[in-house]
Design an enzyme around this catalytic site. Structure first.
Site, PDB file in Angstrom:
ATOM      1  N   TRP A 102       0.863  -1.176   0.000  1.00 40.31           N
ATOM      2  CA  TRP A 102       0.000   0.000   0.000  1.00 40.31           C
ATOM      3  C   TRP A 102       0.900   1.226   0.000  1.00 40.31           C
ATOM      4  CZ3 TRP A 102       1.285  -2.170   4.625  1.00 40.31           C
ATOM      5  CH2 TRP A 102       1.498  -1.347   5.718  1.00 40.31           C
TER       6      TRP A 102
ATOM      7  N   ASP B 188       5.605  -5.124   2.991  1.00 42.07           N
ATOM      8  CA  ASP B 188       5.766  -6.088   4.074  1.00 42.07           C
ATOM      9  C   ASP B 188       6.927  -7.015   3.760  1.00 42.07           C
ATOM     10  OD1 ASP B 188       3.611  -5.057   5.398  1.00 42.07           O
ATOM     11  OD2 ASP B 188       2.199  -6.635   4.839  1.00 42.07           O
TER      12      ASP B 188
END
Lengths: 170, 386
Positions: free
Chosen positions: A98, A117
């Site tokens: 994101w 991540d």
């Protein structure tokens, strides 16, 4: 915004061999994304409002107040053996993420930050940092930080979170 | 007490202690069993603990809110969701497992448990694509007749996997491009919320395949006033609260969802005081009392996940606030029950993301008074009702 996402997708694609996957992901994310102009503009306004009072940890990448972490959500990789844009040993950077916009405290520029991540290790569990500037519900998935952003990584097992500069907001 | 009296009391106590074992028969050996649950009660709730900081094994605490007691547990996997059969004969955990714990081959299943003994009684394998997220309530749901379980997928392309609960079979996948989650709105119908603020209504045939899809007009503007993605659902009516304190009611009963004119949850004075909704499961409805509950806090823009300090209660028919309940500790998710009286249930997550110290607090909804709490609930995010 489309241009930013395109640049970001291209930048990510240069780092990975999973091109066909990314082409698909790019399409999905771009397809959904005539969208995030407003939230990001609002973040800038919020940053304007906050200017003047800088928190202590704004230059410390193990602090939740670190400037690049303005929309991070998870365990900071800097507390898990990684860096602010490097995964700890044994974990793989996710090719998808994101995005947020954070203002640098000294040069005053707004940087597009990709919250990638690190995947493929069990959860690190250290230095939880949940910041929500510009964060949107699930129907705006590319701005939702609660998702496990390991799409395209070898596994969907979440380890920790990083913040990578992908460009300056023009 | 004088010294003499105290000596006398001690003497009598000593005699009784010595005499007692002779006077009583010895205890029989214990017989160890596994207990069974009674029928699901109207005051029960199901609290989903996401299992932070590890997240590898979620669990659902079955709680009797009347006694504030844990009755049992449904065990899950990686970021599981919970589904309750409408006739209460089965519980389902929608799970992701890796074959070697944190590594290996990914398998996604709907795990089935009988609602009395909580024994695992079977599973249905589904495509390994389910939406992995800090648990949100409507990532998995069930049609009101209990026939079909709907599981949201994200790869990040979005779709819904349909499971036939009677045949215990995966039926197929329904693509919902740009739209996420599954709000069940009829026995053969569900709705997903879309990126542009519209609602996609999907109609199913009797085999669980998509029969029709209709996209509504946008009922809110995600760029201006995003709604939270875990609305209160009563029948086929959805109540969405928004980042900026508006309430959007959506009628999901027809083939095309219909949004009503939103109304404000906050007054000019509230706005000046920076009151707004926030948390995780931020809105609830208690249909018998006709009230809507919203978790509120004071904060600026982008504080939509800040813990709530108060729950504001609204008369749904009048669209008027009727009460403010100050919480003892800050809340993250709210729910309403009504076994014999209307109650507010609040999950407090506080430090539990790292320490697993989440707790449940109960308040009398009529008086606003704190009734009691239940602690050590891990990292509880979502409350499901019976």
């Amino acid at each position: 915004m489309d241009k930013i996402v395109e640049q970001m997708t291209r930048a990510i694609a240069q780092r990975t061999s999973r091109r066909s996957f990314l082409a698909r992901v790019g399409k999905v994310i771009l397809g959904a994304a005539a969208i995030p102009l407003l939230p990001i503009d609002r973040v800038v306004r919020a940053a304007d409002a906050a200017a003047g009072k800088l928190p202590k940890g704004i230059e410390d990448d193990t602090s939740c107040d670190y400037w690049k972490y303005c929309a991070v959500d998870g365990y900071l990789c800097t507390c898990c053996g990684g860096g602010s844009h490097d995964c700890p040993p044994g974990a793989t950077p996710s090719p998808t993420s994101w995005v947020g916009t954070c203002r640098h405290p000294s040069d005053g520029r707004d940087y597009i930050v990709s919250y990638r991540d690190c995947c493929g290790q069990a959860s690190c569990g250290r230095c939880l940092c949940a910041r929500t500037e510009g964060e949107m519900p699930l129907y705006r998935a590319q701005l939702d930080s609660d998702l496990i952003w390991c799409f395209g990584a070898p596994t969907m097992m979440y380890h920790c979170s990083t913040a990578e500069i992908v460009g300056v907001k023009s | 007490m004088s010294t003499r009296v105290r000596s006398l009391v001690l003497l009598v106590a000593a005699i009784l202690l010595v005499a007692a074992p002779r006077a009583q028969a010895q205890l029989p050996p214990d017989q160890m069993t596994s207990l069974a649950l009674p029928e699901v009660g109207p005051g029960w709730i199901f609290v989903l603990d996401a299992g932070f900081p590890s997240t590898a094994a979620a669990r659902v605490y079955i709680v009797d809110t009347g006694r504030l007691k844990v009755l049992g547990q449904v065990s899950g996997g990686y970021l599981s969701n919970f589904v309750l059969a409408p006739d209460h004969h089965e519980f389902y955990s929608v799970d992701t497992f890796y074959s070697r714990g944190w590594r290996g081959t990914r398998t996604d299943v709907v795990s089935i448990f009988d609602a009395k003994k909580l024994n695992f009684s079977g599973e249905v394998e589904i495509p390994p694509k389910r939406l992995l997220i800090v648990p949100k309530r409507d990532s998995a749901s069930i049609t009101p007749d209990g026939e079909f379980i709907l599981v949201a997928n994200m790869t990040p392309a979005t779709s819904i996997s349909v499971v036939d609960t009677k045949a215990r079979k995966f039926v197929g996948e329904i693509e919902t491009p740009g739209c996420v989650q599954a709000f069940p709105s009829g026995n053969r119908q569900f709705d997903s919320i879309c990126a542009d603020g519209s609602i996609l209504t999907v109609q199913l045939d009797d085999s669980g395949k998509a029969k029709g899809k209709t996209t509504s007009k946008p009922f809110f503007d995600p760029g201006k006033d995003p709604v939270f993605d875990q609305p209160a659902l009563v029948g086929s009516r959805a109540y969405f609260d928004s980042y900026y304190g508006n309430l959007y009611e959506v009628d999901l009963s027809g083939a095309e969802a219909k949004g009503a004119q939103p109304w404000s949850l906050i007054t000019a004075a509230d706005k000046a005081g920076k009151w707004r909704p926030g948390g995780w499961q931020t809105v609830a409805v208690e249909p018998k009392s006709g009230v809507l509950l919203v978790l509120m806090h004071q904060g600026g823009d982008w504080t939509h996940k800040q813990f709530g300090t108060e729950v504001w209660v609204y008369d749904l028919a009048q669209r008027q606030r009727v009460k403010r309940i100050k919480l003892k500790t800050q809340g993250y998710s709210i729910f309403a029950t009504n076994a014999d009286k209307p109650m507010l249930e609040v999950l407090d997550l506080q430090t539990s993301m790292q320490e697993g110290t989440g707790q449940l607090e109960a308040y009398n909804l009529t008086t606003g008074k704190f009734v009691g709490k239940l602690d050590e609930l891990g990292s509880p995010f979502v409350i499901y009702g019976p």
